[in-house]
Write a protein that holds these residues in place. Structure first.
Motif, short mmCIF file in Angstrom:
data_model
loop_
_atom_site.label_atom_id
_atom_site.label_comp_id
_atom_site.label_asym_id
_atom_site.label_seq_id
_atom_site.Cartn_x
_atom_site.Cartn_y
_atom_site.Cartn_z
N LEU A 1 0.77 -1.42 0.10
CA LEU A 1 0.09 0.06 0.08
C LEU A 1 0.89 1.04 0.06
O LEU A 1 0.37 2.30 -0.46
CB LEU A 1 -0.81 0.07 1.13
N ARG A 2 2.07 1.17 0.51
CA ARG A 2 2.97 2.23 0.64
C ARG A 2 3.28 2.73 -0.89
O ARG A 2 3.34 3.99 -1.27
CB ARG A 2 4.08 1.92 1.41
N ARG A 3 3.58 1.62 -1.56
CA ARG A 3 4.07 1.86 -3.07
C ARG A 3 2.76 2.56 -3.63
O ARG A 3 2.89 3.53 -4.75
CB ARG A 3 4.40 0.75 -3.96
N SER A 4 1.48 2.20 -3.71
CA SER A 4 0.23 2.58 -4.23
C SER A 4 0.27 4.20 -3.79
O SER A 4 -0.17 4.89 -4.71
CB SER A 4 -0.92 1.89 -3.86
N LEU A 5 0.40 4.38 -2.44
CA LEU A 5 0.13 5.73 -2.00
C LEU A 5 1.33 6.76 -2.49
O LEU A 5 0.99 7.72 -3.09
CB LEU A 5 0.16 5.77 -0.50
N LEU A 6 2.51 6.34 -2.59
CA LEU A 6 3.67 7.02 -3.00
C LEU A 6 3.62 7.26 -4.53
O LEU A 6 3.46 8.70 -4.91
CB LEU A 6 5.08 6.54 -2.90
N THR A 7 3.36 6.42 -5.38
CA THR A 7 3.30 6.58 -6.76
C THR A 7 2.21 7.28 -7.39
O THR A 7 2.11 8.27 -8.16
CB THR A 7 3.15 5.17 -7.64
N TYR A 8 0.98 7.23 -6.35
CA TYR A 8 -0.24 8.13 -7.12
C TYR A 8 0.15 9.64 -6.47
O TYR A 8 -0.25 10.51 -7.09
CB TYR A 8 -1.35 7.77 -5.98
N MET A 9 0.97 9.77 -5.35
CA MET A 9 0.88 11.31 -4.93
C MET A 9 2.24 11.87 -5.94
O MET A 9 2.06 13.18 -5.94
CB MET A 9 1.73 11.38 -3.47
N GLN A 10 2.83 11.22 -6.45
CA GLN A 10 4.11 11.63 -7.14
C GLN A 10 3.59 11.92 -8.43
O GLN A 10 4.11 12.89 -9.22
CB GLN A 10 5.15 10.48 -7.40
N ASN A 11 2.75 11.31 -9.09
CA ASN A 11 1.99 11.32 -10.48
C ASN A 11 0.64 11.06 -10.36
O ASN A 11 0.11 10.15 -11.14
CB ASN A 11 2.67 10.28 -11.38
N PRO A 12 -0.24 11.93 -9.96
CA PRO A 12 -1.77 11.57 -9.68
C PRO A 12 -2.44 11.99 -11.02
O PRO A 12 -1.99 12.61 -11.91
CB PRO A 12 -2.14 12.90 -8.73
N PRO A 13 -3.35 11.21 -11.28
CA PRO A 13 -4.20 11.41 -12.51
C PRO A 13 -4.81 12.61 -12.32
O PRO A 13 -5.13 13.21 -11.43
CB PRO A 13 -5.33 10.04 -12.50
N PRO A 14 -5.46 12.95 -13.40
CA PRO A 14 -6.26 14.45 -13.42
C PRO A 14 -7.31 14.19 -12.38
O PRO A 14 -8.04 13.28 -12.37
CB PRO A 14 -6.97 14.46 -14.98
N PRO A 15 -7.71 15.45 -11.47
CA PRO A 15 -8.63 15.20 -10.44
C PRO A 15 -9.89 14.98 -10.78
O PRO A 15 -10.84 14.44 -10.10
CB PRO A 15 -8.10 16.55 -9.79
N TYR A 16 -10.27 15.62 -12.07
CA TYR A 16 -11.71 15.54 -12.44
C TYR A 16 -12.29 14.84 -13.48
O TYR A 16 -13.36 14.71 -14.27
CB TYR A 16 -12.08 17.02 -12.80
N THR A 17 -11.19 13.61 -13.92
CA THR A 17 -11.79 12.60 -14.84
C THR A 17 -12.73 11.98 -14.48
O THR A 17 -13.20 11.53 -13.61
CB THR A 17 -10.61 11.46 -14.76
N HIS A 18 -14.00 12.10 -15.29
CA HIS A 18 -15.23 11.79 -14.87
C HIS A 18 -15.76 10.65 -16.11
O HIS A 18 -16.52 9.74 -15.84
CB HIS A 18 -16.06 13.14 -15.10
N ALA A 19 -15.55 11.00 -17.32
CA ALA A 19 -16.09 9.95 -18.58
C ALA A 19 -15.11 10.31 -19.69
O ALA A 19 -14.68 11.35 -19.76
CB ALA A 19 -17.60 10.54 -18.75
N ARG A 20 -15.45 9.34 -20.47
CA ARG A 20 -14.67 9.31 -21.91
C ARG A 20 -15.38 10.37 -22.64
O ARG A 20 -16.64 10.80 -22.73
CB ARG A 20 -14.91 8.18 -22.63
N GLN A 21 -14.31 11.27 -23.31
CA GLN A 21 -14.96 12.23 -24.28
C GLN A 21 -15.87 11.57 -25.49
O GLN A 21 -15.26 10.59 -26.11
CB GLN A 21 -13.69 13.23 -24.77
N PRO A 22 -16.75 12.19 -25.59
CA PRO A 22 -17.41 11.77 -27.12
C PRO A 22 -16.89 11.73 -28.42
O PRO A 22 -16.10 12.86 -28.34
CB PRO A 22 -18.93 12.28 -26.99
N ALA A 23 -16.74 11.00 -29.29
CA ALA A 23 -15.96 10.91 -30.64
C ALA A 23 -16.99 11.30 -31.82
O ALA A 23 -18.37 11.26 -31.55
CB ALA A 23 -15.40 9.55 -30.82
#
Length: 395
Positions: free
Chosen positions: A212-234
């Motif tokens: 779990l330490r690796r999960s937390l550390l890698t997330y905080m170093q390189n977090p995904p966009p905070p507001y990812t919500h849905a795929r963009q329509p094509a």
């Protein structure tokens, strides 16, 4: 306890918790998913790591003047002394308290509460508390409501800013896995409202992929966009209606915003209600409502829109509205105030995710670790949080 039957008393022990006691007696669980307390980047780790099939909905809104929500500090000289409940990492404790002192003197933190969570049971908490008592005077400790403790001591509590300390170094450590660790890390990583720091002496390559330490550390170093919500329509066009849009007017506004390079999501659902368009960025998001389309023209529709907006504004949403008549007359003039509003909110085209990491090691891709199905006997009896005994092997 005397009023309970023997079979009932079996569930009450020093490590039991109310959620598990209730779950054992009520089989149907209704999980609350709306989350108002933490900044989206902070709560998103707990959401994706522990609730992947029922992620939390971050409803906390903010302006562009907020604190950077995630901070990572590598302590390369960090090392552990002692063992089991006497184990300490003095360089990491010094780094945590040095930063805490700086925060108490920084005007940006003048009115904020502060806390330190030690991600390992034992003597490290006492060491950090002693250093706090030595270096930070009582008025500052009271002004910032400073608390130092383990995740258990922060259960049900919160602070504006939390400093997490991993403690462990790269020597003789086993992976933090199992339900006991999951509960502790979930609590620890969801106590900060505005900003969360992580101090670590280990590097990612020294941590197991199951940790779990690796999960937390890698997330905080390189977090995904905070507001990812849905795929963009094509394949969205201005002249042919397509899902999920309600009208061609919405599609045309959507395309204009996309042409500017913004990240925009149509028909964003929140709390059972939908917003026409949501423009997102590293510092916030803006709800854009397209008025005058077939879905916004009758008296009842207008009234329903107003009630929905009032409810979402109470949850912190910011709205901007454009009328179809103004857009039809001049799209450029109709949307000119939108570009200024987005800039004022700190929402910019092609906004990066706002990752915050130290410069001492390359960034790793985040991925959740597997969750435990059941607690093992070792996890139930070991209070020392991932330290090897003499006859154990590192993972």
């Amino acid at each position: 306890m005397d009023a309970l039957e023997p079979w009932q008393r079996e569930g009450f022990d020093p490590k039991s918790n109310l959620y598990e006691l209730l779950s054992s007696r009520f089989t149907e669980v209704v999980r609350l998913t709306e989350h108002f307390r933490c900044m989206p980047e902070i709560i998103k780790w707990s959401s994706m790591q522990f609730y992947p099939d029922n992620e939390l909905i971050p409803l906390r809104q903010h302006g562009s003047d907020r604190l950077s929500p995630l901070k990572v500090v590598h302590v390369p000289e960090g090392h552990c002394e002692g063992r089991r409940d006497k184990l300490i990492n003095r360089p990491e404790a010094e780094a945590v308290v040095d930063q805490l002192c700086r925060l108490t003197q920084d005007p940006a933190y003048a009115d904020r509460s502060l806390g330190v969570i030690i991600l390992r049971q034992g003597a490290q908490s006492r060491l950090v508390q002693d250093l706090v008592d030595l270096r930070i005077d009582m008025p500052a400790r009271e002004r910032h409501n400073i608390l130092v403790g383990t995740p258990e001591e922060f259960q049900g509590d919160q602070r504006d800013v939390i400093l997490l300390s991993m403690v462990v170094d790269g020597t003789n450590v086993i992976a933090a896995t199992g339900r006991s660790h999951e509960r502790r890390f979930n609590v620890a990583a969801s106590r900060a409202r505005d900003q969360m720091w992580l101090f670590h002496s280990m590097t990612v390559d020294q941590l197991s992929s199951k940790d779990l330490r690796r999960s937390l550390l890698t997330y905080m170093q390189n977090p995904p966009p905070p507001y990812t919500h849905a795929r963009q329509p094509a394949n969205v066009t201005p002249d042919q209606l397509c899902a999920p849009f309600d009208s061609l007017f919405e599609q045309r506004v959507y395309l204009r915003i996309k042409e500017r390079g913004y990240d925009v999501v149509p028909q964003w659902e929140v709390n059972g209600k939908r917003i026409d368009l949501v423009v997102t960025g590293g510092h916030g998001r803006l709800a854009v409502e397209c008025d005058g389309s077939p879905h916004h023209s009758t008296r009842q529709q207008i009234q329903d829109d107003a009630e929905r907006e009032r409810e979402l504004r109470r949850a912190g949403w910011t709205f901007w509205r454009v009328r179809s008549s103004a857009f039809a007359l001049s799209p450029e003039d109709a949307l000119a105030p939108l570009w200024k509003r987005l800039t004022d909110l700190g929402i910019h085209p092609d906004t990066a995710s706002g990752r915050v990491a130290d410069d001492t090691e390359p960034l790793a891709v985040w991925a959740p670790v597997g969750l435990a199905e059941a607690e093992t006997a070792e996890e139930e009896t070991d209070p020392y949080d991932g330290e090897l005994d003499d006859d154990s092997e590192a993972v």
